[in-house]
Design a protein around this motif. Structure first.
Motif, PDB file in Angstrom:
ATOM      1  N   ARG A   1       0.838  -1.202   0.000  1.00 35.53           N
ATOM      2  CA  ARG A   1       0.000   0.000   0.000  1.00 35.53           C
ATOM      3  C   ARG A   1       0.876   1.257   0.000  1.00 35.53           C
ATOM      4  NH1 ARG A   1      -2.792  -0.940   4.583  1.00 35.53           N
ATOM      5  NH2 ARG A   1      -4.187  -2.349   3.457  1.00 35.53           N
ATOM      6  N   LEU A   2       1.985   1.213   0.753  1.00 29.65           N
ATOM      7  CA  LEU A   2       2.895   2.364   0.827  1.00 29.65           C
ATOM      8  C   LEU A   2       3.577   2.609  -0.510  1.00 29.65           C
ATOM      9  CD1 LEU A   2       4.242   4.406   2.852  1.00 29.65           C
ATOM     10  CD2 LEU A   2       6.048   2.704   3.158  1.00 29.65           C
ATOM     11  N   ALA A   3       3.902   1.513  -1.239  1.00 32.14           N
ATOM     12  CA  ALA A   3       4.644   1.638  -2.495  1.00 32.14           C
ATOM     13  C   ALA A   3       3.756   2.003  -3.678  1.00 32.14           C
ATOM     14  CB  ALA A   3       5.372   0.322  -2.784  1.00 32.14           C
ATOM     15  N   ALA A   4       2.458   2.052  -3.478  1.00 31.43           N
ATOM     16  CA  ALA A   4       1.539   2.245  -4.599  1.00 31.43           C
ATOM     17  C   ALA A   4       1.747   3.576  -5.302  1.00 31.43           C
ATOM     18  CB  ALA A   4       0.092   2.125  -4.115  1.00 31.43           C
ATOM     19  N   ASP A   5       2.094   4.626  -4.566  1.00 34.99           N
ATOM     20  CA  ASP A   5       2.213   5.957  -5.192  1.00 34.99           C
ATOM     21  C   ASP A   5       3.431   6.702  -4.657  1.00 34.99           C
ATOM     22  OD1 ASP A   5       1.434   8.039  -6.891  1.00 34.99           O
ATOM     23  OD2 ASP A   5       0.397   9.069  -5.267  1.00 34.99           O
ATOM     24  N   ARG A   6       4.528   5.970  -4.504  1.00 33.73           N
ATOM     25  CA  ARG A   6       5.751   6.596  -3.996  1.00 33.73           C
ATOM     26  C   ARG A   6       6.961   6.037  -4.725  1.00 33.73           C
ATOM     27  NH1 ARG A   6       2.273   6.329   0.276  1.00 33.73           N
ATOM     28  NH2 ARG A   6       2.143   8.167   1.631  1.00 33.73           N
ATOM     29  N   LEU A   7       8.095   6.755  -4.587  1.00 30.87           N
ATOM     30  CA  LEU A   7       9.376   6.204  -5.017  1.00 30.87           C
ATOM     31  C   LEU A   7       9.845   5.277  -3.910  1.00 30.87           C
ATOM     32  CD1 LEU A   7      11.021   9.584  -6.085  1.00 30.87           C
ATOM     33  CD2 LEU A   7       9.903   7.952  -7.600  1.00 30.87           C
ATOM     34  N   VAL A   8      10.019   4.001  -4.201  1.00 30.05           N
ATOM     35  CA  VAL A   8      10.320   3.016  -3.160  1.00 30.05           C
ATOM     36  C   VAL A   8      11.553   2.204  -3.560  1.00 30.05           C
ATOM     37  CG1 VAL A   8       9.525   0.958  -1.937  1.00 30.05           C
ATOM     38  CG2 VAL A   8       7.954   2.860  -2.346  1.00 30.05           C
TER      39      VAL A   8
END
Length: 601
Positions: free
Chosen positions: A537-544
């Motif tokens: 869920r955290l990686a869905a809309d971030r640079l990860v």
């Protein structure tokens, strides 16, 4: 001269230069407080005329009563004047000590702030090389040991140089022979004090080094007490700490022996000087060559003449203690801040970045072989990238470069086309989040720990972040909910619960770049599933960027980079790398066989 003598002489000169350098560093800390020290000195000098007036009145009173046979009524005005001088000297002493205390407290506070700022500016890479116990010992005990140096020794050193001169100017007109005796004997006190103190300085420095090592070792042993118990090594560690404590005890007694000898010599010399003056005045009184009043006046001033020198001798050990304590602090003060270039807040990075690109990235520690060399890497929103590789391959160093803790020595890092070196560190750190394998939680409430990146966040935002991190269920089940107090390092929570609190921090901060250092390692299946779902869920809309030690966590990564000795050995998604049948495929086979992979670096 023998080789051994020359070696000892060279060592002694080096030690002397080192001590002078340390004391110069200590005095440089006076910046901004020299005015306060001058006020303390000026107030101390005001005591000289009061001291002279006190001796003068006391001599007059004794002469009037014992020699001239006057009654109490005749000397009553002088007695009231003497009482006033007593009160004035007491007030000056209290005022001077208060000023010195305040000045020393400000110096210590500024020193602690500077050292802490140095540690922060150096970043985790440099600070991580220092033992936690040594740093805590330095910021607490070592800084505190400098209190008497600034509060007592430096003002007393100035007073010891001025007050005897003032008293000699009064004594010489009354009895020049006594003045000559005092003038000749006065330099002997500091001479022998320094002569004996040289050995004490060396012992003091060794004592502080031993104390720092013992503090650091004991601190590390306490942190690892559970591991020591599990491996049955607690008894052995106890013996090691006891041996260190015994060595420290011996060094302390050696310092005390020399300190007592120094005090004895100082007291002997001052007593001898006073006795010489007393004998000389006694003979002159006996032969009628001197009146009683001036003789008593000079005799009363003789102990006061030596008192500043004796006080400086008593405070000389404060100087040696400060020099010993400062030796370790200088190393911390010399830490270089991370060189991020000439970044500023006007970098143009206003919108959430869509891409972070590394080109030819290289870095080496202290001139050693490169830890990261020629790495090309691109992060895009919603397309997580995973790093895998053996311990020491450069995974953590690469993450430090992206987070801004280190600056690349070759190559570049660009955020939407803007060089990372052109972005203010404060601006960039507001846009990044790091979830390590063992997150650090602090003593306080769970809500306060989640708010670490956004202290002004309201309760609703905290609860929303906890729900996104799959942490709300266990938090609500606690007796006090979000107000539940936890201990240092998250004491009272399980490993999976700590990880979800750390993920909630990242959600609440709304960071653009998130670096995950295997957040699901060493968790039970239920906790691992909850953490994995929160990570997706955290990686869905971030640079990860994910640093992976358990290969299960990288299967769904958009791109996987296999690092080997700082270089990218393979890249691609899981299926592509498995089909290639190279190093990644072999690591996957080993992982499946042993269910163990890699280390922290």
């Amino acid at each position: 001269m023998s080789d051994e003598s020359r070696t000892q002489g060279k060592t002694s000169r080096q030690a002397s230069r080192q001590r002078r350098g340390i004391e110069a560093w200590l005095r440089a800390r006076l910046a901004g407080e020299r005015g306060g020290l001058a006020v303390v000195f000026a107030v101390g000098v005001l005591d000289a005329p009061l001291m002279i007036g006190q001796a003068w009145l006391l001599a007059l009173i004794v002469n009037a009563v014992a020699i001239e046979q006057h009654g109490l009524a005749a000397v009553m005005p002088w007695l009231w004047g003497l009482l006033g001088l007593f009160a004035a000297r007491a007030a000056i002493s209290v005022f001077k000590d208060g000023l010195a205390f305040e000045s020393a407290a400000r110096i210590k506070q500024r020193l602690r702030d500077d050292l802490f700022a140095r540690l922060v500016a150096a970043g985790p890479a440099a600070a991580g090389k220092q033992r936690s116990g040594a740093v805590a010992h330095g910021l607490a005990d070592a800084v505190e040991a400098m209190d008497r140096y600034y509060r007592d020794y430096l003002p007393q050193m100035l007073l010891a140089a001025m007050l005897p001169i003032v008293l000699l100017l009064v004594i010489f007109p009354s009895d020049w022979v006594s003045g000559v005796i005092l003038l000749i004997t006065a330099p002997l006190a500091p001479f022998f004090m320094v002569l004996i103190g040289k050995g004490t300085e060396t012992l003091n420095q060794r004592q502080w080094r031993r104390l720092a090592r013992m503090s650091a070792h004991f601190f590390d042993a306490i942190e690892g007490l559970t591991t020591l118990k599990l491996f049955g090594a607690s008894r052995r560690e106890l013996e090691a700490v006891a041996a260190m404590a015994e060595g420290y005890r011996r060094d302390t007694l050696a310092v005390l022996r020399l300190a007592f000898v120094s005090s004895l010599v100082l007291e002997f010399l001052t007593t001898l000087g006073i006795a010489m003056v007393a004998v000389y005045i006694g003979f002159r009184l006996y032969y009628g060559e001197m009146a009683f009043w001036p003789g008593l006046f000079v005799l009363l001033l003789a102990p006061e003449f030596y008192r500043p020198l004796r006080d400086m001798g008593a405070q000389y050990h404060a100087r040696m203690e400060a020099i010993g304590a400062a030796e370790g602090l200088i190393e911390t003060a010399a830490l270089e801040p991370v060189d991020r270039g000439a970044g500023d807040d006007r970098s143009g990075l206003t919108e959430p970045p869509q891409q972070l690109a590394c080109r030819g990235l290289s870095f080496a520690y202290d001139g050693a072989a490169p830890v990261v060399e020629g790495v090309d890497l691109t992060l895009r929103r919603g397309r997580p990238v995973a790093l895998v590789g053996p311990s020491g391959a450069g995974k953590t160093t690469l993450s430090y470069l992206l987070l801004g803790f280190l600056r690349p020595q070759a190559g570049s890092i660009e955020v939407d086309g803007i060089d990372l070196a052109a972005i203010s560190p404060e601006v960039w750190l507001q846009r990044v989040a790091w979830v390590p394998q063992e997150p650090t939680l602090f003593h306080g409430t769970i809500a306060d720990n989640i708010r670490l990146g956004r202290p002004d966040a309201d309760d609703a935002a905290v609860r929303q972040a906890a729900r996104q991190a799959n942490a709300d269920a266990f938090i609500d089940a606690l007796p006090a909910g979000y107000d539940t107090q936890i201990g240092d390092h998250g004491q009272g929570l399980s490993g999976g619960q700590r990880q979800r609190v750390a993920l909630a921090r990242a959600f609440l901060k709304e960071a653009d770049l998130v670096v995950l250092d295997e957040p699901s390692a060493a968790l039970d299946p239920a906790s691992e599933a909850a953490v994995t779902e929160a990570v997706e869920r955290l990686a869905a809309d971030r640079l990860v960027l994910m640093i992976a030690h358990r290969l299960d966590t990288v299967r769904r990564a958009h791109e996987i980079l296999l690092l080997d000795q700082g270089r990218v050995a393979e890249r691609g998604d899981h299926e592509t790398l498995m089909a290639a049948g190279a190093d990644y495929a072999r690591l996957w086979s080993l992982y499946r066989a042993d269910d163990v992979f890699g280390g922290a670096r």
